[in-house]
Motif scaffolding. Structure first.
Motif, short mmCIF file in Angstrom:
data_model
loop_
_atom_site.label_atom_id
_atom_site.label_comp_id
_atom_site.label_asym_id
_atom_site.label_seq_id
_atom_site.Cartn_x
_atom_site.Cartn_y
_atom_site.Cartn_z
N ALA A 35 0.89 -1.04 0.33
CA ALA A 35 0.55 0.18 0.69
C ALA A 35 0.71 0.91 0.14
N THR A 36 0.39 2.02 -0.95
CA THR A 36 1.88 3.24 -1.35
C THR A 36 -0.02 4.53 -0.90
N THR A 37 0.79 5.47 -0.42
CA THR A 37 -0.38 6.99 0.05
C THR A 37 0.11 7.66 -0.37
N ILE A 38 -0.93 8.36 -1.71
CA ILE A 38 -0.62 10.37 -2.24
C ILE A 38 -0.66 11.61 -1.25
N THR A 39 1.09 11.73 -0.29
CA THR A 39 0.40 12.97 0.75
C THR A 39 -0.54 14.34 0.22
N CYS A 41 -3.18 13.96 -1.20
CA CYS A 41 -4.61 14.19 -0.69
C CYS A 41 -4.92 12.61 0.18
N LEU A 42 -4.01 12.24 0.14
CA LEU A 42 -3.86 10.62 1.16
C LEU A 42 -4.54 9.40 0.50
N HIS A 43 -5.16 9.42 -0.55
CA HIS A 43 -5.51 8.38 -1.57
C HIS A 43 -4.80 7.11 -1.69
N THR A 44 -5.12 6.08 -1.56
CA THR A 44 -4.00 5.16 -1.28
C THR A 44 -4.22 4.10 -2.39
N PHE A 45 -2.81 2.76 -3.18
CA PHE A 45 -2.89 2.46 -4.00
C PHE A 45 -2.32 1.37 -3.97
N CYS A 46 -1.75 0.18 -4.82
CA CYS A 46 -0.85 -0.38 -4.14
C CYS A 46 -0.21 0.45 -5.80
N ARG A 47 1.68 -0.54 -4.42
CA ARG A 47 2.76 0.70 -5.22
C ARG A 47 2.67 0.31 -6.17
N SER A 48 2.77 -1.26 -7.05
CA SER A 48 3.10 -1.13 -8.98
C SER A 48 2.52 -0.45 -9.19
N CYS A 49 0.65 -0.36 -8.82
CA CYS A 49 0.10 0.64 -9.98
C CYS A 49 0.36 1.70 -9.49
N ILE A 50 0.40 2.56 -8.87
CA ILE A 50 0.42 4.03 -8.60
C ILE A 50 1.61 4.51 -9.69
N LEU A 51 2.96 3.46 -9.70
CA LEU A 51 3.86 3.72 -10.08
C LEU A 51 3.58 3.78 -11.50
N ASN A 52 3.01 2.56 -11.96
CA ASN A 52 2.62 2.07 -13.74
C ASN A 52 1.58 3.45 -14.20
N GLU A 85 4.18 19.04 -9.01
CA GLU A 85 4.29 19.33 -10.69
C GLU A 85 5.68 18.87 -11.64
N SER A 86 6.29 18.45 -10.50
CA SER A 86 7.64 18.10 -11.43
C SER A 86 7.98 16.57 -10.67
N GLN A 87 7.79 16.53 -9.42
CA GLN A 87 8.31 14.60 -9.20
C GLN A 87 7.37 13.97 -8.38
N PRO A 88 6.37 13.80 -8.75
CA PRO A 88 4.97 12.60 -8.57
C PRO A 88 5.41 12.37 -7.78
N LYS A 89 7.24 10.91 -8.07
CA LYS A 89 6.92 9.91 -7.31
C LYS A 89 7.68 10.59 -5.92
N GLN A 90 8.01 11.24 -5.80
CA GLN A 90 9.26 11.74 -4.45
C GLN A 90 7.52 12.59 -3.31
N HIS A 91 5.98 11.86 -3.68
CA HIS A 91 5.12 12.39 -2.43
C HIS A 91 4.01 11.33 -2.52
N ILE A 92 4.77 10.54 -3.27
CA ILE A 92 4.00 9.28 -2.66
C ILE A 92 4.88 8.23 -1.58
N VAL A 93 4.14 7.60 -0.16
CA VAL A 93 4.52 6.91 1.02
C VAL A 93 3.95 5.84 0.76
N SER A 94 5.35 4.70 1.47
CA SER A 94 4.64 3.37 1.80
C SER A 94 3.44 3.63 2.90
#
Length: 293
Positions: A35-39, A41-52, A85-94
Motif C-alpha cells: 500500500a502506497t499513499t499520495i501525500t 490527498c491521502l488516497h492509497t493504491f498498490c505501489r506498482s499500480c500508482i507507479l505505472n 508539478e515535477s516530481q510526483p514519485k517523491q510525494h508518494i509514501v509506503s
C-alpha cells in the motif's frame, strides 16, 4: 480514569465485502499490495499500480496528448488532485499500517502474495530479495515458540532460571555468543548504513549568481554548489537566505535561462528542462522577490 469493559455480545460482526471499498486499489480493483499513499490527498493504491499510472500519465502528457503540458503535473486517479508539478514519485509514501491491516483481514493474502513473488523471481532466474528476510522471520518464530515452551515448563516446576528457560547462558547470551542488546545494535548499524544522505544520487553542480539587474542582494561568498538531483528549489532558496542573512526564502526568486523556477522543482528537472543538458555548469540567478522590493 475508569477502564470500560466491552461485552463481546455488543460487538457486531462485519463482513469482509463491506470493507472492500477501503481495502482495494482503485486502479486494479484488487486488494492493496505494498500500500502506497499520495501525500497530497491521502488516497492509497498498490505501489506498482500508482507507479505505472504515474509513468503512463506523464508519458501521455509529455507526448503532447494533453494540452496542459508536463509542468501541470500528474493528478490523483481518485480526486484529480495534482500529486506534484515535477516530481510526483517523491510525494508518494509506503503505508505500512494499511498494508498490515489488509494482510491481517484477508485470509491467506500474505502467503499467496509471497508465493507469487518468489515464483516470479524464480522464473526470471533472479535472487529473491526477501529470501533472507523470510528465513530470518521463520527462525525468529521458531525461537519464540521454543522460548514460550521453555517458560511454560519452568513455571510448572519452578526449577529453571529465567536465562535457562530462554536457552541463554549465565551472562544473558545465547550459546555464549550474542545478547539481545547486541542484536538491536546490529540492526541500528544496518539501518544507519542505508542512511547516506543521498550521496548515491546523481550529483548536480551549479553556480548561484545575482541577476544582472539585481541591485539589492549581494553576491554570495560561497556560490558553487554540489547537491543531489532531488534537491528542490525551496532548499536552494534557504541556502541563499542563510548566506545573505535574510529572514524568509520568500524574499528570493530564482531563475534559470530567463525562466522563473517553482519552489517544488528539483535540480534534475531544472537541468533537463531549463538548462537542457548544456556541458557548462548550470547557472542559477537570484533576485529580490517583487513582493519584498
Amino acid at each position: 480514569m475508569v477502564a470500560m469493559e466491552v461485552d463481546d455480545s455488543d460487538v457486531a460482526p462485519v463482513k469482509l465485502r463491506d470493507l472492500n471499498s477501503v481495502l482495494t486499489c482503485r486502479l486494479c480493483n484488487g486488494y492493496l499490495i505494498d500500500a502506497t499513499t499520495i501525500t497530497e490527498c491521502l488516497h492509497t493504491f498498490c505501489r506498482s499500480c500508482i507507479l505505472n499510472y504515474i509513468d503512463e500519465d506523464y508519458r501521455g502528457l509529455s507526448g503532447g496528448g494533453n494540452s496542459a503540458g508536463p509542468d501541470k503535473g500528474v493528478k490523483c486517479p481518485t480526486c484529480d488532485t495534482v500529486i506534484h508539478e515535477s516530481q510526483p514519485k517523491q510525494h508518494i509514501v509506503s503505508d505500512s499500517t494499511m498494508d498490515e491491516i489488509v494482510m491481517k483481514l484477508v485470509p491467506g493474502l500474505r502467503e499467496r502474495e509471497l508465493a507469487r513473488e518468489e515464483e516470479f523471481y524464480r522464473r526470471k532466474n533472479l535472487k529473491w530479495p526477501k529470501a533472507e528476510m523470510i528465513a530470518a522471520q521463520k527462525e525468529a518464530a521458531a525461537k519464540k515458540r521454543k522460548l514460550e515452551n521453555g517458560v511454560g515448563n519452568s513455571s510448572s516446576n519452578g526449577s529453571l532460571s529465567g536465562n535457562q528457560a530462554c536457552g541463554l547462558g549465565p551472562n544473558g547470551k545465547e550459546d555464549g555468543n550474542t545478547t539481545v542488546d547486541e542484536l538491536e545494535e546490529d540492526a541500528e548499524e544496518q539501518s544507519a548504513a542505508h542512511n547516506n544522505y543521498h550521496r548515491d544520487d546523481m550529483q548536480i553542480r551549479f553556480i548561484l549568481e545575482p541577476a544582472v539587474d539585481e541591485k539589492v542582494l549581494a553576491p554570495l561568498q560561497h556560490k558553487y554548489v554540489l547537491c543531489s538531483e532531488h534537491t528542490p528549489v525551496s532548499a536552494i532558496k534557504k541556502v541563499i537566505c542563510k548566506q545573505l542573512g535574510l529572514t524568509t526564502p520568500n524574499q528570493v526568486d530564482l531563475t534559470c535561462d530567463g525562466s522563473r523556477l517553482g519552489r517544488d522543482h528539483s535540480m534534475k528537472f531544472v537541468f533537463i528542462t531549463r538548462w537542457r543538458g548544456r556541458k557548462e555548469h548550470l547557472l542559477i540567478n537570484y533576485r529580490s522577490s517583487a513582493a519584498y522590493v
